[in-house]
Scaffold this active site. Structure first.
Site, PDB file in Angstrom:
ATOM      1  N   CYS A 221      -3.448  -3.412   4.756  1.00  0.00           N
ATOM      2  CA  CYS A 221      -3.311  -1.963   4.620  1.00  0.00           C
ATOM      3  C   CYS A 221      -4.131  -1.253   5.698  1.00  0.00           C
ATOM      4  O   CYS A 221      -3.775  -0.159   6.130  1.00  0.00           O
ATOM      5  CB  CYS A 221      -3.783  -1.492   3.253  1.00  0.00           C
ATOM      6  SG  CYS A 221      -3.232  -2.529   1.906  1.00  0.00           S
TER       7      CYS A 221
ATOM      8  N   CYS B  68       4.470  -4.423   3.376  1.00  0.00           N
ATOM      9  CA  CYS B  68       4.740  -3.872   2.055  1.00  0.00           C
ATOM     10  C   CYS B  68       5.661  -2.667   2.100  1.00  0.00           C
ATOM     11  O   CYS B  68       6.169  -2.246   1.077  1.00  0.00           O
ATOM     12  CB  CYS B  68       3.439  -3.485   1.375  1.00  0.00           C
ATOM     13  SG  CYS B  68       2.538  -2.274   2.327  1.00  0.00           S
TER      14      CYS B  68
HETATM   15  S1  FES Z   1      -0.319  -2.770  -0.227  1.00  0.00           S
HETATM   16 FE1  FES Z   1       1.012  -1.399   0.640  1.00  0.00          FE
HETATM   17  S2  FES Z   1      -0.317  -0.337   1.978  1.00  0.00           S
HETATM   18 FE2  FES Z   1      -1.619  -1.425   0.766  1.00  0.00          FE
END
Ligand code: FES
Ligand SMILES: Cc1ncc(COP(=O)(O)O)c(C=O)c1O
Lengths: 123, 414
Positions: free
Chosen positions: A102, A33
């Site tokens: 994450c 992400c």
């Molecule tokens: S979705 Fe980006 S760190 Fe959690």
């Protein structure tokens, strides 16, 4: 979406910040992400005496960062290296499936900080 | 705690007056509009009244040009695929823009897999494509141009009139997705010069799960669903009578309210924009500063991430949304934000605030008080800051491109 524990750590994150002249620094980016996390350590007699984090990321990223620092505080280097993304997620009473990645960020940043410390020790 | 709903581009509450109309068609007048008896006739009358309400609201010359659909997404699919399949003998080329809603973009992608060729026009930094860009993209194989009226993420309004002039001149069918513009700015199919237009109920205080497609008389089009004779065979299936009644009433009310709402909300919008830019450094306004929806504000705050911002505002009772990768499910930043040239890192800090008819000045002031400390708190927690980008000089390679950009900017500043 998030457990109470996650929201607690997100709302009142523990150990936010940066240690001056740290014994170890770890910073990693999350390839899925694009989030970034930085951990700084102070180590005395092989024990993590202080640990702080900074995170650029979602609620789960902040909460896992906070949790990982809480879990590592006071541990020996060997103990701290046993902390995995799974154990962080479990300590937070679970993460939504889409947010499991994450927790990698937090465990990886801790590992990177410890590796940096060990490298400096050996240098 | 104060509760402020600032996410009207996502959806709106059903207006009580709309709900009241709808209720009757769920219970009392439950007939099937295709039935000949009195129950059926009552339902038919209601559907046709709603058709007239939609036609009037968008200036269609005949009610026969309106077909009710299941959603805005379905209306987009019907419009785009219906024109593509019907005109395949003439050519296989479709023109669209990179900032369209996924209902349009993914529909075009599917057509690409089916052998159509699609040109996706890149927008300028404000999210607009020009008539000249469209004209330059046209080939002798072009059969459809589909460009949205107003953007859901950044609020930018496209120069639809100018684009339709090009389409007219070259005799190419032109569709616009007006899901976000209907009820907020003036929408008239003749003035806009479009052949097809789509709208959706739940963005205008109507129910979810109902939309409409306008199709100008004489437009060459094929149905994409097959079944009974409902909606002149354009959209077979027993009509969602209550939903259609709700959409009709909602679009009528929205049109009546539009000017007053736009005047009031655009004042709030401009106040939020100027105050936020003044109070919070490293903030980028996304979308066009002037040519934008009257209820729409969108920013990117550098060095912080949108979901965290959204959660913190939520804890203060404020509902907003973000185009950040972390909120997207796909973990990719919004395609709109990247299309307007924002880096992954900047897109990460995106916030969208969309006001509605019930928002007040107090809501705006509450937001303006609440936001700055939240941004400050998250920035204090962030490893990024101006001129300092830890991962640019270390193990992280995720933001490499962005960071070159960062350093470039800073060098220029000094
Ligand atoms: S979705 Fe980006 S760190 Fe959690
Ligand atoms: C521009 C635009 N087009 C299409 C849609 C889809 O409408 P619906 O939710 O009714 O399928 C939306 C709603 O998110 C939108 O904003």
């Amino acid at each position: 979406m998030y457990s109470e524990k996650v929201m607690d750590h997100f709302t009142n994150p523990r150990n936010v910040g940066e240690i001056e002249n740290p014994d170890g620094v770890g910073q990693v980016g999350n390839p899925s992400c694009g989030d970034i996390m930085k951990i700084t350590l102070r180590v005395e007699d092989n024990v993590i005496k202080d640990i702080k984090f900074k995170t650029f990321g979602c609620g789960a990223a902040v909460a896992t960062s906070s949790m990982v620092t809480e879990m590592a505080m006071g541990k020996t280097i060997e103990e701290a290296l046993q902390i995995t993304n799974k154990s962080v997620a479990e300590a937070l009473e679970g993460l939504p499936p889409a947010k499991m990645h994450c927790s990698n960020l937090a465990a990886d940043a801790l590992k990177a900080a410890i590796e940096d410390y060990l490298k400096k020790q050996n240098a | 705690m104060r509760k402020v709903y600032f996410d009207h581009s996502a959806t709106t509450p059903v207006d009580p007056a709309v709900a009241e109309e709808m209720m009757k068609y769920l219970t009392e007048h439950f007939g099937n509009p295709s039935s000949i008896h009195a129950f059926g006739r009552e339902a038919r009358k209601a559907v046709e009244k709603a058709r007239q309400q939609v036609a009037t609201a968008i200036g269609a010359s005949s009610v026969g040009e309106i077909a009710f659909t299941g959603t805005g997404t379905e209306a987009d699919n019907m419009a785009i695929r219906g024109v593509a399949y019907a005109n395949r003998h003439k050519g296989n080329h479709i023109i669209t823009s990179a900032v369209e809603h996924s209902a349009v973009l993914n529909c075009c992608k599917q057509l690409e897999r089916e052998g159509f060729s699609v040109t996706v026009l890149p927008p300028d930094q404000y999210g607009r494509v020009t008539a000249q860009q469209v004209a330059d993209a046209i080939t002798d194989k072009t059969i459809l141009i589909t460009i949205m009226h107003a953007n859901n993420e950044i609020g930018t309004i496209m120069p639809i009139k100018e684009i339709s002039e090009v389409a007219r001149e070259r005799k190419i069918i032109f569709h616009t997705d007006a899901v976000q513009s209907v009820g907020k700015i003036h929408v008239n199919v003749d003035e806009l010069g479009v052949d097809l237009l789509t709208l959706s109920g739940h963005k205008i205080y109507g129910p979810k799960g109902v939309g409409a497609m306008y199709i100008r008389k004489g437009t060459f089009w094929h149905p994409i669903m097959f079944g009974g004779g409902q909606e002149r065979r354009r959209r077979p299936g027993t009509e969602n009578v209550a939903g259609i009644v709700g959409l009709g009433k909602a679009v009528e009310l929205a049109t009546q309210r539009m000017h007053a709402d736009a005047e009031r909300l655009s004042k709030y919008r401009d106040r939020i924009i100027s105050k936020v830019l003044e109070k919070i450094p490293h903030t980028i306004l996304t979308g066009h500063p002037k040519e934008r929806l009257p209820n729409h504000v969108s920013f990117c705050f550098r060095f912080i991430e949108g979901e965290s911002m959204l959660l913190m505002l939520d804890m203060k009772g404020i509902a907003i949304s973000s185009g950040s990768a972390c909120t997207s499910g796909s973990l990719e930043p919004s395609h709109v934000l990247t299309a307007i040239g924002l880096s992954k890192e900047v897109a990460h800090g995106s916030l969208r605030l969309t006001m509605g008819k019930d928002n007040t000045e107090e809501d705006v002031e509450y937001f303006l008080e609440t936001l700055p400390p939240i941004i400050e708190r998250l920035r204090a927690m962030s490893p990024l800051s101006e001129g300092c980008n830890p991962c640019a000089c270390s193990t992280c390679t995720v933001h490499e491109e962005d960071h070159h950009h960062d350093h470039g900017e800073i060098e220029e500043e000094f």
